[in-house]
Design a protein around this motif. Structure first.
Motif, short mmCIF file in Angstrom:
data_model
loop_
_atom_site.label_atom_id
_atom_site.label_comp_id
_atom_site.label_asym_id
_atom_site.label_seq_id
_atom_site.Cartn_x
_atom_site.Cartn_y
_atom_site.Cartn_z
N LEU A 58 29.08 -5.23 5.67
CA LEU A 58 28.25 -4.14 5.13
C LEU A 58 27.97 -4.36 3.64
N ILE A 59 29.00 -4.76 2.91
CA ILE A 59 28.85 -4.97 1.46
C ILE A 59 27.98 -6.20 1.19
N VAL A 60 28.27 -7.31 1.87
CA VAL A 60 27.49 -8.54 1.64
C VAL A 60 26.01 -8.31 1.98
N GLY A 61 25.75 -7.69 3.13
CA GLY A 61 24.37 -7.44 3.53
C GLY A 61 23.63 -6.57 2.51
N THR A 62 24.32 -5.56 1.98
CA THR A 62 23.69 -4.66 1.01
C THR A 62 23.44 -5.39 -0.31
N ILE A 63 24.38 -6.24 -0.71
CA ILE A 63 24.19 -7.03 -1.95
C ILE A 63 22.98 -7.96 -1.81
N ILE A 64 22.81 -8.54 -0.61
CA ILE A 64 21.66 -9.41 -0.37
C ILE A 64 20.36 -8.63 -0.64
N GLY A 65 20.32 -7.37 -0.21
CA GLY A 65 19.15 -6.53 -0.44
C GLY A 65 18.89 -6.29 -1.92
N ILE A 66 19.95 -6.15 -2.70
CA ILE A 66 19.81 -5.95 -4.15
C ILE A 66 19.24 -7.22 -4.78
N VAL A 67 19.76 -8.37 -4.37
CA VAL A 67 19.25 -9.66 -4.87
C VAL A 67 17.77 -9.80 -4.48
N GLN A 68 17.45 -9.45 -3.23
CA GLN A 68 16.06 -9.54 -2.77
C GLN A 68 15.14 -8.66 -3.62
N TYR A 69 15.62 -7.48 -4.00
CA TYR A 69 14.80 -6.59 -4.83
C TYR A 69 14.44 -7.26 -6.15
N PHE A 70 15.43 -7.87 -6.79
CA PHE A 70 15.15 -8.49 -8.08
C PHE A 70 14.29 -9.74 -7.96
N LEU A 71 14.31 -10.38 -6.79
CA LEU A 71 13.45 -11.56 -6.58
C LEU A 71 12.02 -11.14 -6.22
N LEU A 72 11.88 -10.00 -5.53
CA LEU A 72 10.56 -9.59 -5.05
C LEU A 72 10.44 -8.05 -5.05
N PRO A 73 10.46 -7.45 -6.27
CA PRO A 73 10.48 -5.98 -6.34
C PRO A 73 9.27 -5.32 -5.68
N GLU A 74 8.11 -5.98 -5.73
CA GLU A 74 6.90 -5.35 -5.18
C GLU A 74 6.98 -5.16 -3.66
N TYR A 75 7.86 -5.91 -3.01
CA TYR A 75 7.99 -5.76 -1.55
C TYR A 75 8.65 -4.42 -1.19
N TYR A 76 9.46 -3.89 -2.12
CA TYR A 76 10.23 -2.68 -1.84
C TYR A 76 9.70 -1.45 -2.58
N GLY A 77 9.16 -1.66 -3.76
CA GLY A 77 8.68 -0.52 -4.55
C GLY A 77 9.73 0.05 -5.47
N SER A 78 10.96 0.19 -4.97
CA SER A 78 12.05 0.66 -5.82
C SER A 78 13.37 0.06 -5.36
N LEU A 79 14.31 0.02 -6.30
CA LEU A 79 15.64 -0.52 -5.97
C LEU A 79 16.31 0.33 -4.90
#
Ligand code: CTP
Ligand code: MG
Ligand code: K
Length: 170
Positions: A58-79
């Motif tokens: 659960l923690i690793v998967g969620t951290i991956i999402g945080i890394v993804q946000y900083f690599l491609l913020p426009e895909y998500y809109g917000s952290l």
């Protein structure tokens, strides 16, 4: 299907893949079912499903999402959206995996026994359902994930076996 659609599907599901694979390395210790048996006399989930594996994934998967946000913020809109999406994909993955083990134990399959279909699609379908309220991908991309996930699952398990993380190559 266009290349960017294939990449989107893969990018979208990445937290689920990490949540599914990291327990192999992070897991161990107390089983989620605390060793208890179901009314059929067999284990509820078995020793392959541990608290450490569940929360580690659960923690690793969620951290991956945080890394993804900083690599491609426009895909998500917000952290916040990125974290919510990754958390739900990961939670769905791990819950789907537990449901799969529950079913396997009821079918009298021992821990680690390969259940073709259930092992490769169970976590994926659960992840897609959990994440549905936050963000979706088009149906064509879902179908693409249904096709490639068993192949990736198979490759990742062989890799984990060769690394000595898993006792069996499936
Ligand atoms: N694992 C864990 N906790 C989880 C999920 C997995 O500790 N919630 C670890 C266990 O060491 C497990 C390994 O990751 O053996 C591989 O996971 P998986 O293939 O899902 O489990 P199996 O051992 O095949 O057990 P089952 O037959 O119940 O699927
Ligand atoms: Mg297995
Ligand atoms: K599994």
């Amino acid at each position: 299907m266009k290349m960017n659609q294939l990449l989107e599907a893969f990018w979208y599901i990445l937290p689920a893949y990490f949540a599914n694979s990291s327990p192999v390395v992070l897991g161990g210790g107390t089983p989620i079912d605390f060793g208890k048996k179901w009314r059929d006399g067999r284990r509820i989930l078995g020793d392959g499903k541990t608290w450490r594996g569940f929360f580690g994934g659960l923690i690793v998967g969620t951290i991956i999402g945080i890394v993804q946000y900083f690599l491609l913020p426009e895909y998500y809109g917000s952290l916040g959206i990125a974290i919510e999406l990754a958390f739900l994909l990961s939670l769905g993955t791990l819950v789907g995996d537990l449901i799969g083990s529950f079913i396997k134990r009821r079918l009298n399959m021992p821990r680690g026994y390969p259940a073709v279909g259930l092992d490769q699609w169970g976590f994926l379908i659960a992840a897609l359902c959990f994440a549905y309220p936050v963000k979706t991908i088009p149906t064509g991309e879902v179908l693409f994930l249904l096709v490639i996930t068993p192949l990736i699952h198979w490759g990742a398990n062989i890799f984990a076996y060769k690394m000595g993380w898993k006792k069996v190559p499936w």
